[in-house]
Write a protein that holds these residues in place. Structure first.
Motif, PDB file in Angstrom:
ATOM      1  N   ALA A 126      23.087  33.638  60.321  1.00 19.19           N
ATOM      2  CA  ALA A 126      22.601  35.014  60.466  1.00 19.19           C
ATOM      3  C   ALA A 126      23.255  35.738  61.638  1.00 19.19           C
ATOM      4  CB  ALA A 126      21.085  35.007  60.627  1.00 19.19           C
ATOM      5  N   GLY A 127      23.464  35.065  62.731  1.00 15.82           N
ATOM      6  CA  GLY A 127      24.039  35.701  63.910  1.00 15.82           C
ATOM      7  C   GLY A 127      25.544  35.798  63.896  1.00 15.82           C
ATOM      8  N   GLY A 128      26.155  35.386  62.781  1.00 18.63           N
ATOM      9  CA  GLY A 128      27.612  35.398  62.702  1.00 18.63           C
ATOM     10  C   GLY A 128      28.192  34.087  63.203  1.00 18.63           C
ATOM     11  N   PRO A 129      29.436  33.798  62.876  1.00 19.94           N
ATOM     12  CA  PRO A 129      30.054  32.530  63.277  1.00 19.94           C
ATOM     13  C   PRO A 129      30.301  32.487  64.785  1.00 19.94           C
ATOM     14  CG  PRO A 129      31.702  33.977  62.325  1.00 19.94           C
ATOM     15  CD  PRO A 129      30.372  34.649  62.126  1.00 19.94           C
ATOM     16  N   PRO A 130      30.275  31.298  65.368  1.00 19.03           N
ATOM     17  CA  PRO A 130      30.608  31.186  66.792  1.00 19.03           C
ATOM     18  C   PRO A 130      32.054  31.598  67.018  1.00 19.03           C
ATOM     19  CG  PRO A 130      30.476  29.014  65.778  1.00 19.03           C
ATOM     20  CD  PRO A 130      29.952  29.980  64.767  1.00 19.03           C
ATOM     21  N   ALA A 131      32.361  32.037  68.221  1.00 21.50           N
ATOM     22  CA  ALA A 131      33.707  32.531  68.529  1.00 21.50           C
ATOM     23  C   ALA A 131      34.776  31.490  68.208  1.00 21.50           C
ATOM     24  CB  ALA A 131      33.778  32.925  70.008  1.00 21.50           C
TER      25      ALA A 131
ATOM     26  N   GLN B 235      38.234  23.155  66.955  1.00 19.45           N
ATOM     27  CA  GLN B 235      37.518  23.612  65.773  1.00 19.45           C
ATOM     28  C   GLN B 235      37.065  22.431  64.912  1.00 19.45           C
ATOM     29  OE1 GLN B 235      40.203  26.307  63.708  1.00 19.45           O
ATOM     30  NE2 GLN B 235      39.029  28.087  64.414  1.00 19.45           N
ATOM     31  N   ILE B 236      38.001  21.538  64.618  1.00 17.33           N
ATOM     32  CA  ILE B 236      37.682  20.394  63.760  1.00 17.33           C
ATOM     33  C   ILE B 236      36.656  19.486  64.431  1.00 17.33           C
ATOM     34  CG2 ILE B 236      38.637  18.355  62.613  1.00 17.33           C
ATOM     35  CD1 ILE B 236      41.285  19.862  62.347  1.00 17.33           C
ATOM     36  N   LYS B 237      36.823  19.267  65.721  1.00 19.79           N
ATOM     37  CA  LYS B 237      35.876  18.414  66.444  1.00 19.79           C
ATOM     38  C   LYS B 237      34.477  19.008  66.424  1.00 19.79           C
ATOM     39  CE  LYS B 237      35.132  16.192  70.941  1.00 19.79           C
ATOM     40  NZ  LYS B 237      35.625  16.050  72.338  1.00 19.79           N
ATOM     41  N   HIS B 238      34.394  20.327  66.558  1.00 17.40           N
ATOM     42  CA  HIS B 238      33.097  21.001  66.567  1.00 17.40           C
ATOM     43  C   HIS B 238      32.385  20.851  65.225  1.00 17.40           C
ATOM     44  CE1 HIS B 238      30.115  24.141  67.474  1.00 17.40           C
ATOM     45  NE2 HIS B 238      30.349  24.610  66.257  1.00 17.40           N
ATOM     46  N   CYS B 239      33.139  20.872  64.134  1.00 19.85           N
ATOM     47  CA  CYS B 239      32.537  20.845  62.793  1.00 19.85           C
ATOM     48  C   CYS B 239      32.537  19.464  62.150  1.00 19.85           C
ATOM     49  CB  CYS B 239      33.286  21.813  61.867  1.00 19.85           C
ATOM     50  SG  CYS B 239      33.185  23.547  62.364  1.00 19.85           S
ATOM     51  N   LEU B 240      33.067  18.476  62.831  1.00 21.80           N
ATOM     52  CA  LEU B 240      33.222  17.145  62.231  1.00 21.80           C
ATOM     53  C   LEU B 240      31.888  16.593  61.732  1.00 21.80           C
ATOM     54  CD1 LEU B 240      35.450  14.992  61.740  1.00 21.80           C
ATOM     55  CD2 LEU B 240      34.632  13.874  63.825  1.00 21.80           C
ATOM     56  N   MET B 241      31.853  16.224  60.450  1.00 21.49           N
ATOM     57  CA  MET B 241      30.670  15.630  59.831  1.00 21.49           C
ATOM     58  C   MET B 241      31.140  14.584  58.824  1.00 21.49           C
ATOM     59  SD  MET B 241      27.676  17.001  60.833  1.00 21.49           S
ATOM     60  CE  MET B 241      26.526  16.929  59.458  1.00 21.49           C
ATOM     61  N   VAL B 242      30.276  13.582  58.596  1.00 20.40           N
ATOM     62  CA  VAL B 242      30.643  12.544  57.620  1.00 20.40           C
ATOM     63  C   VAL B 242      29.535  12.315  56.593  1.00 20.40           C
ATOM     64  CG1 VAL B 242      32.207  11.346  59.195  1.00 20.40           C
ATOM     65  CG2 VAL B 242      29.794  10.708  59.162  1.00 20.40           C
ATOM     66  N   ALA B 243      28.462  13.090  56.657  1.00 23.16           N
ATOM     67  CA  ALA B 243      27.367  12.928  55.698  1.00 23.16           C
ATOM     68  C   ALA B 243      26.519  14.186  55.668  1.00 23.16           C
ATOM     69  CB  ALA B 243      26.505  11.720  56.066  1.00 23.16           C
ATOM     70  N   ASN B 244      25.695  14.281  54.634  1.00 19.22           N
ATOM     71  CA  ASN B 244      24.794  15.428  54.492  1.00 19.22           C
ATOM     72  C   ASN B 244      23.407  14.933  54.079  1.00 19.22           C
ATOM     73  OD1 ASN B 244      23.778  18.036  54.209  1.00 19.22           O
ATOM     74  ND2 ASN B 244      24.517  18.243  52.102  1.00 19.22           N
ATOM     75  N   PRO B 245      22.731  14.222  54.992  1.00 15.29           N
ATOM     76  CA  PRO B 245      21.425  13.647  54.637  1.00 15.29           C
ATOM     77  C   PRO B 245      20.334  14.702  54.563  1.00 15.29           C
ATOM     78  CG  PRO B 245      21.877  13.290  56.949  1.00 15.29           C
ATOM     79  CD  PRO B 245      23.107  13.923  56.377  1.00 15.29           C
ATOM     80  N   THR B 246      19.312  14.384  53.793  1.00 19.17           N
ATOM     81  CA  THR B 246      18.151  15.260  53.710  1.00 19.17           C
ATOM     82  C   THR B 246      17.266  15.022  54.938  1.00 19.17           C
ATOM     83  OG1 THR B 246      16.832  13.595  52.543  1.00 19.17           O
ATOM     84  CG2 THR B 246      18.206  15.067  51.197  1.00 19.17           C
ATOM     85  N   PRO B 247      16.350  15.958  55.229  1.00 19.93           N
ATOM     86  CA  PRO B 247      15.419  15.734  56.348  1.00 19.93           C
ATOM     87  C   PRO B 247      14.621  14.446  56.199  1.00 19.93           C
ATOM     88  CG  PRO B 247      15.363  18.023  55.673  1.00 19.93           C
ATOM     89  CD  PRO B 247      16.197  17.306  54.660  1.00 19.93           C
ATOM     90  N   GLU B 248      14.283  14.085  54.956  1.00 20.86           N
ATOM     91  CA  GLU B 248      13.538  12.855  54.713  1.00 20.86           C
ATOM     92  C   GLU B 248      14.387  11.629  55.057  1.00 20.86           C
ATOM     93  OE1 GLU B 248      11.859  16.190  52.735  1.00 20.86           O
ATOM     94  OE2 GLU B 248      13.867  15.330  52.492  1.00 20.86           O
ATOM     95  N   GLN B 249      15.673  11.679  54.716  1.00 16.49           N
ATOM     96  CA  GLN B 249      16.564  10.566  55.043  1.00 16.49           C
ATOM     97  C   GLN B 249      16.748  10.439  56.552  1.00 16.49           C
ATOM     98  OE1 GLN B 249      19.850  11.911  52.577  1.00 16.49           O
ATOM     99  NE2 GLN B 249      19.556  10.204  51.161  1.00 16.49           N
ATOM    100  N   CYS B 250      16.849  11.561  57.244  1.00 15.31           N
ATOM    101  CA  CYS B 250      16.995  11.536  58.704  1.00 15.31           C
ATOM    102  C   CYS B 250      15.749  10.964  59.371  1.00 15.31           C
ATOM    103  CB  CYS B 250      17.275  12.940  59.231  1.00 15.31           C
ATOM    104  SG  CYS B 250      18.916  13.571  58.841  1.00 15.31           S
TER     105      CYS B 250
END
Length: 228
Positions: A58-63, A120-135
Motif C-alpha cells: 500500500a505504501g509503495g515499494p521501498p526505495a 536487492q536480491i539479498k533483501h528479497c531472498l526467499m526459499v519458501a512460502n509457508p502458511t501462517p499455520e505452517q509457521c
C-alpha cells in the motif's frame, strides 16, 4: 560367571564413495550437482514472488526496489557465487567488496553483480512460502523445503563407509529462535547461532545428513532423526 552372548554381525558389503549422477544429467562443475535446477528454480520463484509483494504494498515499494526486475538464472548463480566467496574472503562490511579501495574491493565479485543489484536480491531472498499455520507449527518453515532438498541431494550424491561420525556444530544465525553463546572468561555474548546435528563419513568428512535444531526437540530425538 554369566555366559557370554554371541552376536553375529554381517560384514559391511555396501558400495561406498561417490554416486554417479543420473544418466543425462548435465553439469560443468561439481557445484552443479548440488545447486540443481530444482533448487535454483525454488529460490528464484520465491525471491521474485517476495519482490512483487513488496512492490505492490500500500505504501509503495521501498526505495531499494524502485527499479526491480525479476531475477534471472544467471543472476541467481552470480548471487550464490558471491555468498560463497564472501565466506572465503572477509572484509569489514559487505559493501566493501565493491569498494574502489585496492585493499578492500574485490574485482571478481564486482564483475558478477553490481552492489545495488546484490542488495536487492539479498533483501528479497526467499526459499519458501509457508502458511501462517505452517509457521506456527514449524519454527523453520520458511527454510524447511530448501533444507529438505539439500539433505536429499547430499544423501543421493555419496554413499558413506561403515564408519560414521556424529557431529554437533554451531552456525551463526540471526533467527529469532537462535541461541546465544558466551565467552567463558567475561560472560559476554559472542554471537547468535543455531545448532546442527549431522552425520559425516569418518573416512573423508563428507556431510551425509543433517538436522537443524528448532529448540522444540530433545537432542536424543534429533540424533535419531539424523541417523534414520
Amino acid at each position: 560367571g554369566a555366559a557370554g552372548i554371541d552376536i553375529d554381525i554381517p560384514p559391511f558389503i555396501n558400495p561406498t564413495g561417490k554416486v554417479p549422477p543420473p544418466p543425462g544429467t548435465e553439469y560443468d562443475h561439481v557445484v552443479d550437482l548440488f545447486l540443481t535446477p530444482a533448487i535454483l528454480t525454488l529460490i528464484r520463484h520465491e525471491t521474485n514472488r517476495r519482490a512483487h509483494i513488496e512492490m505492490s504494498a500500500a505504501g509503495g515499494p521501498p526505495a531499494l526496489l524502485t527499479n526491480w526486475c525479476d531475477v534471472s538464472v544467471a543472476e541467481m548463480y552470480a548471487f550464490l557465487a558471491i555468498i560463497i566467496a564472501m565466506g572465503l574472503h572477509s572484509v569489514p562490511n559487505d559493501i566493501d567488496y565493491w569498494s574502489s579501495n585496492i585493499y578492500l574491493g574485490v574485482r571478481a565479485i564486482a564483475a558478477l553483480l553490481s552492489r545495488d543489484r546484490f542488495k536487492q536480491i539479498k533483501h528479497c531472498l526467499m526459499v519458501a512460502n509457508p502458511t501462517p499455520e505452517q509457521c506456527a507449527a514449524d519454527r523453520i518453515a520458511k527454510v524447511q523445503p530448501f533444507l529438505l532438498q539439500v539433505n536429499a541431494i547430499s544423501q543421493s550424491r555419496y554413499q558413506p563407509h561403515q564408519d560414521l561420525s556424529l557431529d554437533e556444530s554451531q552456525c551463526q544465525c540471526g533467527h529469532r529462535y537462535a541461541r546465544c553463546s558466551y565467552r567463558g572468561e567475561t560472560k559476554k555474548p559472542m554471537a547468535d547461532y543455531i545448532k546442527i546435528i549431522s552425520v559425516h563419513c569418518a573416512h573423508c568428512g563428507y556431510c551425509y545428513s543433517f538436522h537443524v535444531d528448532t529448540r522444540q526437540e530433545r537432542t536424543i530425538d534429533m540424533v535419531l532423526a539424523v541417523c534414520a
